[in-house]
Design an enzyme around this catalytic site. Structure first.
Site, mmCIF file in Angstrom:
data_model
loop_
_atom_site.group_PDB
_atom_site.id
_atom_site.type_symbol
_atom_site.label_atom_id
_atom_site.label_comp_id
_atom_site.label_asym_id
_atom_site.label_seq_id
_atom_site.Cartn_x
_atom_site.Cartn_y
_atom_site.Cartn_z
ATOM 1 N N SER A 116 -3.254 23.405 -2.995
ATOM 2 C CA SER A 116 -2.883 23.646 -4.382
ATOM 3 C C SER A 116 -1.790 24.707 -4.459
ATOM 4 C CB SER A 116 -4.130 24.030 -5.171
ATOM 5 O OG SER A 116 -3.883 24.045 -6.548
ATOM 6 N N HIS A 141 -1.889 18.887 -5.335
ATOM 7 C CA HIS A 141 -2.417 18.127 -6.461
ATOM 8 C C HIS A 141 -1.862 18.705 -7.755
ATOM 9 C CE1 HIS A 141 -6.308 20.825 -6.835
ATOM 10 N NE2 HIS A 141 -5.203 21.505 -7.062
#
Length: 233
Positions: A116, A141
């Site tokens: 992330s 993501h």
């Protein structure tokens, strides 16, 4: 995923336990013994370690370390080692912007996990100085978050989420050379990459094998020798 205030967005793999135990390092010098906590000793070698989820506290500490090293006026690289599941986007962007602001080159290395927001910081290092250890994992993501309140409040937060998403994709596109549409497609769900796949994707420039690990050890050994010389002066 822990619940957050309505105005906070994050991307990560959830909370991780944090230990208050910080090892001490004792050194023998010509002036006697010196004791450092391990992070201060690493900072002396221009090493910054991000080993937790990224929140405001961790971001503030990281930014402070980068600004301190910048204030020393050295052109030597600052080495950031990342083992993080991600965290609060605003906090991570503060670290990212500081990395781009300092004049000293920033090398980034993934040791374990850069997920992330951690993957954004990994990619944000100096071109040619971004690396993964062989068994590292990298994950991209889209941002996650939630809000509540009146319809107008929800609309405002949705627009902010969309802006953050677009900005993160622009950053990843800039550092990887990938088209933004490709980034958006790949990051629609958790997109896991091995060290080699992260290199192919453009998130890092190399995978540290035995040969370049030896070279890295040699660099740090030379740095320690320089410190010893300065202690004797």
């Amino acid at each position: 995923m822990t619940s957050l205030p309505s105005s906070i967005f994050q991307g990560g793999l959830g909370d991780q336990p944090q230990s208050g135990l910080v090892p001490k390092v004792v050194e023998q010098t010509t002036r006697g013994e010196r004791a450092y906590d391990i992070f201060s000793r690493l900072l002396k070698e221009r090493i910054v370690f991000i080993g937790t989820p990224i929140n405001d506290q961790i971001a503030n500490l990281t930014v402070a370390q980068l600004l301190y090293l910048e204030s020393e006026g050295s052109s030597q690289p600052i080495n950031i080692y990342i083992n993080s599941p991600g965290g609060v986007i605003y906090s991570g962007l503060g670290v990212y912007d500081t990395m781009q602001y300092v004049e000293a080159p920033i090398s980034t290395t993934c040791v374990g996990l850069a997920a992330s927001m951690g993957s954004v910081l990994l990619a944000g290092g100096e071109d040619g100085q971004r690396a993964c250890l062989p068994n590292s994992r990298v994950m991209m993501h889209q941002p996650m978050g939630g809000t509540e309140g009146q319809a107008s409040d929800i609309e405002i937060q949705a627009k902010e989420m969309a802006w953050l998403k677009k900005r993160l994709y622009q950053i990843l596109s800039f550092h990887t050379g990938k088209d933004i549409d490709q980034i958006e497609e790949d990051a629609d769900r958790n997109h896991w990459l091995s060290a080699e796949e992260a290199q192919e994707y453009g998130l890092v420039d190399q995978v540290m094998n035995e040969g370049n690990l030896d070279a890295l050890k040699s660099i740090h050994a030379n740095g320690e020798a320089s410190d010893a010389d300065s202690d004797e002066e």
